[in-house]
Design a protein around this motif. Structure first.
Motif, PDB file in Angstrom:
ATOM      1  N   TYR A   8      17.142   4.604  39.579  1.00  0.00           N
ATOM      2  CA  TYR A   8      17.047   5.946  39.923  1.00  0.00           C
ATOM      3  C   TYR A   8      16.978   6.789  38.574  1.00  0.00           C
ATOM      4  O   TYR A   8      16.543   8.009  38.432  1.00  0.00           O
ATOM      5  CB  TYR A   8      18.250   6.505  40.944  1.00  0.00           C
ATOM      6  CG  TYR A   8      17.539   7.868  41.509  1.00  0.00           C
ATOM      7  CD1 TYR A   8      16.867   7.793  42.481  1.00  0.00           C
ATOM      8  CD2 TYR A   8      18.465   8.997  40.931  1.00  0.00           C
ATOM      9  CE1 TYR A   8      16.468   9.159  42.835  1.00  0.00           C
ATOM     10  CE2 TYR A   8      18.031  10.184  41.385  1.00  0.00           C
ATOM     11  CZ  TYR A   8      17.193  10.377  42.481  1.00  0.00           C
ATOM     12  OH  TYR A   8      16.859  11.542  43.002  1.00  0.00           O
ATOM     13  N   HIS A  11       7.829  13.583  41.129  1.00  0.00           N
ATOM     14  CA  HIS A  11       7.586  12.804  42.516  1.00  0.00           C
ATOM     15  C   HIS A  11       5.916  12.775  42.723  1.00  0.00           C
ATOM     16  O   HIS A  11       5.572  11.673  42.999  1.00  0.00           O
ATOM     17  CB  HIS A  11       8.020  13.863  43.584  1.00  0.00           C
ATOM     18  CG  HIS A  11       9.468  13.657  43.670  1.00  0.00           C
ATOM     19  ND1 HIS A  11      10.531  12.143  43.665  1.00  0.00           N
ATOM     20  CD2 HIS A  11      10.557  14.407  44.007  1.00  0.00           C
ATOM     21  CE1 HIS A  11      11.617  12.697  43.810  1.00  0.00           C
ATOM     22  NE2 HIS A  11      11.926  13.732  43.777  1.00  0.00           N
ATOM     23  N   ASP A  23      15.172   4.248  43.346  1.00  0.00           N
ATOM     24  CA  ASP A  23      14.470   5.281  44.085  1.00  0.00           C
ATOM     25  C   ASP A  23      13.659   4.530  45.446  1.00  0.00           C
ATOM     26  O   ASP A  23      13.701   3.459  45.742  1.00  0.00           O
ATOM     27  CB  ASP A  23      13.445   6.009  43.155  1.00  0.00           C
ATOM     28  CG  ASP A  23      12.308   4.957  42.517  1.00  0.00           C
ATOM     29  OD1 ASP A  23      12.101   4.088  43.108  1.00  0.00           O
ATOM     30  OD2 ASP A  23      11.717   5.528  41.683  1.00  0.00           O
ATOM     31  N   LYS A  24      12.896   5.332  45.881  1.00  0.00           N
ATOM     32  CA  LYS A  24      12.023   5.162  47.126  1.00  0.00           C
ATOM     33  C   LYS A  24      11.071   3.870  46.861  1.00  0.00           C
ATOM     34  O   LYS A  24      10.689   2.994  47.798  1.00  0.00           O
ATOM     35  CB  LYS A  24      11.318   6.053  47.943  1.00  0.00           C
ATOM     36  CG  LYS A  24      12.169   7.355  48.753  1.00  0.00           C
ATOM     37  CD  LYS A  24      11.223   8.377  49.056  1.00  0.00           C
ATOM     38  CE  LYS A  24      12.168   9.389  49.805  1.00  0.00           C
ATOM     39  NZ  LYS A  24      13.508  10.177  49.015  1.00  0.00           N
ATOM     40  N   SER A  25      10.805   3.639  45.541  1.00  0.00           N
ATOM     41  CA  SER A  25       9.935   2.557  45.342  1.00  0.00           C
ATOM     42  C   SER A  25      10.720   1.399  44.590  1.00  0.00           C
ATOM     43  O   SER A  25       9.919   0.320  44.335  1.00  0.00           O
ATOM     44  CB  SER A  25       8.883   3.214  44.486  1.00  0.00           C
ATOM     45  OG  SER A  25       9.398   3.269  43.160  1.00  0.00           O
ATOM     46  N   ASN A  38       3.935   7.161  53.609  1.00  0.00           N
ATOM     47  CA  ASN A  38       5.004   8.365  52.969  1.00  0.00           C
ATOM     48  C   ASN A  38       3.731   9.610  52.746  1.00  0.00           C
ATOM     49  O   ASN A  38       4.503  10.396  51.884  1.00  0.00           O
ATOM     50  CB  ASN A  38       5.431   8.014  51.590  1.00  0.00           C
ATOM     51  CG  ASN A  38       6.784   7.269  51.798  1.00  0.00           C
ATOM     52  OD1 ASN A  38       7.846   7.742  52.293  1.00  0.00           O
ATOM     53  ND2 ASN A  38       6.573   5.738  51.627  1.00  0.00           N
ATOM     54  N   LEU A  96       4.724   4.774  45.827  1.00  0.00           N
ATOM     55  CA  LEU A  96       5.538   4.725  47.182  1.00  0.00           C
ATOM     56  C   LEU A  96       4.829   3.974  48.314  1.00  0.00           C
ATOM     57  O   LEU A  96       3.624   3.519  48.029  1.00  0.00           O
ATOM     58  CB  LEU A  96       5.452   6.377  47.670  1.00  0.00           C
ATOM     59  CG  LEU A  96       6.403   7.285  47.110  1.00  0.00           C
ATOM     60  CD1 LEU A  96       5.932   8.865  47.755  1.00  0.00           C
ATOM     61  CD2 LEU A  96       7.666   7.061  47.114  1.00  0.00           C
TER      62      LEU A  96
END
Length: 166
Positions: free
Chosen positions: A39, A127, A33-35, A138, A134
């Motif tokens: 996933y 989220h 994922d973005k961090s 962001n 994050l």
């Protein structure tokens, strides 16, 4: 429907959910994922929330596991029709953002499908719960999630759900 039919329906749905989890594990393998976290953790958190909020709606639970599979893998909606049937495939199609579609158009389309709306609600909640991980910069993404959450939450009132009492 007698007790045997109810039990076999429950067993079949449990099998379908277990198959969906294995399918997602296989096809999201190696994705983060973005961090930077695996996933599959996000998918499993959305799935866990689907059990908590919609205990008896197995289609919502299956879509919770598969909700990003079209966007993030080479799996097609046709593959999902064959493996999981119309309700699941259609909902995953609704919750998958189409190429060239703005985020606002995407959210509006999600809200046309009962299952996709419920899963998007849970997706956005996860989220929000993960936003602290994050990287800086962001804030726009978090604001976009906030606006989408409000739209999706209102849209849920257009559908009937069997929700767990808390």
């Amino acid at each position: 429907m007698n007790a045997v039919e109810v039990e076999s329906t429950g067993d079949r749905m449990k099998h379908d959910i277990e198959f969906a989890i294995r399918y997602a594990l296989e096809h999201h393998s190696g994705q983060t994922d973005k961090s930077g976290r695996p996933y599959i953790e996000h998918l499993m958190k959305v799935y866990a929330s689907s059990i908590e909020y919609f205990e008896y709606d197995y289609d919502i639970q299956i879509v919770a596991v598969l909700h990003d599979i079209i966007e993030d893998t080479n799996i097609t909606v046709e593959d999902l029709f064959v493996l999981f049937g119309n309700n699941v495939a259609t909902a995953v199609d609704y919750i998958s953002r189409a190429k060239g579609e703005t985020y606002a158009q995407y959210i509006d389309r999600v809200c046309l499908n009962r299952i996709a709306t419920a899963v998007k609600y849970l997706d956005i909640l996860d989220h929000f719960n993960s936003a602290h991980r994050l990287p800086d910069g962001n804030e726009d993404l978090i604001e976009r999630y906030h606006k989408a959450y409000q739209i999706v939450q209102r849209a849920m009132n257009n559908f009937e759900y069997k929700r767990c009492e808390k």
